[in-house]
Design an enzyme around this catalytic site. Sequence first.
Site, PDB file in Angstrom:
ATOM      1  N   GLY A   3      -6.588  -8.133   1.131  1.00 49.01           N
ATOM      2  CA  GLY A   3      -7.913  -7.552   1.328  1.00 49.01           C
ATOM      3  C   GLY A   3      -8.945  -8.022   0.309  1.00 49.01           C
ATOM      4  N   GLU A  31       0.834  -1.206   0.000  1.00 47.95           N
ATOM      5  CA  GLU A  31       0.000   0.000   0.000  1.00 47.95           C
ATOM      6  C   GLU A  31       0.872   1.261   0.000  1.00 47.95           C
ATOM      7  OE1 GLU A  31      -2.457  -1.239   3.288  1.00 47.95           O
ATOM      8  OE2 GLU A  31      -3.302  -2.788   1.992  1.00 47.95           O
ATOM      9  N   SER A  87      -5.066 -12.005   2.927  1.00 46.01           N
ATOM     10  CA  SER A  87      -6.295 -12.740   3.226  1.00 46.01           C
ATOM     11  C   SER A  87      -6.067 -13.994   4.065  1.00 46.01           C
ATOM     12  CB  SER A  87      -7.047 -13.078   1.929  1.00 46.01           C
ATOM     13  OG  SER A  87      -7.443 -11.883   1.265  1.00 46.01           O
ATOM     14  N   GLY A 124      -7.004  -7.560   7.785  1.00 45.17           N
ATOM     15  CA  GLY A 124      -8.391  -7.535   8.256  1.00 45.17           C
ATOM     16  C   GLY A 124      -8.659  -8.416   9.464  1.00 45.17           C
TER      17      GLY A 124
HETATM   18  P1  13P Z   1      -5.431  -8.715   4.602  1.00 46.29           P
HETATM   19  O1  13P Z   1      -5.110  -9.775   5.642  1.00 46.29           O
HETATM   20  O2  13P Z   1      -6.546  -7.826   5.005  1.00 46.29           O
HETATM   21  O3  13P Z   1      -5.553  -9.306   3.238  1.00 46.29           O
HETATM   22  O4  13P Z   1      -4.141  -7.740   4.558  1.00 46.29           O
HETATM   23  C1  13P Z   1      -2.876  -8.289   4.427  1.00 46.29           C
HETATM   24  C2  13P Z   1      -1.875  -7.226   4.636  1.00 46.29           C
HETATM   25  O5  13P Z   1      -1.721  -6.332   3.821  1.00 46.29           O
HETATM   26  C3  13P Z   1      -1.075  -7.256   5.874  1.00 46.29           C
HETATM   27  O6  13P Z   1      -0.012  -6.362   5.823  1.00 46.29           O
END
Ligand code: 13P
Length: 249
Positions: A173, A97, A212, A234
């Site tokens: 995500g 991100e 995920s 999440g």
């Molecule tokens: P998710 O578990 O929500 O897919 O996010 C993973 C993540 O980016 C952890 O840094």
Amino acid sequence: MRNKLIAGNWKMNGTKPEIRSLIGGILSRLDPERSAEVMVLPPFPYIPLVQSLLDHTPVLLGGQDLSPHASGAYTGDVSGSMLADWNCGYVLVGHSERRALHGETSAQVAEKFVAAQEAGLQPILCVGETLDEREAGRTREVVGGQIGAVIEAAGINAFSRAVVAYEPVWAIGTGQTATPEQAQEIHAGIRAQLSAEDATIGGRVRILYGGSVKPDNAAELFACEDIDGGLIGGASLKAESFMAIYQAA
Ligand code: 13P
């Protein structure tokens, strides 16, 4: 033997009451019989609160990002030594991100990796390919390049005080996790790349999987030889699901 590590990246989520309740739920589910380690990575403003709630507990604390600079005129940025001042032992660098939304390049990520270690923190170096890159058969090349940039800047020895996290961008995500076979293949490739430079360091570095991870897929991922735990988004926001993932480790 590499100890499993379960790290919760809260991203930009949480309020004071939610965080108090989340930490309470994590602490009440810790099992002293288990060797797996637990870490939380709160947003910056909540680090002092979380640090006070975690005092005298085995739960590890880290930041989600840091400045490549030690101090000075960098409005809005947070340095590694500020994180260390609040008992953070770890910090994410190169989360996808940050790479995608803030345009961080692998060279900048490598600078942050070095800055983290200079402040006494262990960087958690995040790497991973996009869906387009995977479909073009470029996964190994992309991930290898992201790791290679840090080896070049920091040297292989730096990986004796670091963690790697493989997070395929298409799995973050989305609810679409990598299969254990897909993840293990890339984890083994990362370990081989590091081992080619130094076999001891490659053998010891912990490589987490992120994307995920949920209570119902964690056990099969963590059973893979080169998967040393998870970086959880999440599912780390609820103590029940986060600690079910810890149980799976
Ligand atoms: P998710 O578990 O929500 O897919 O996010 C993973 C993540 O980016 C952890 O840094």
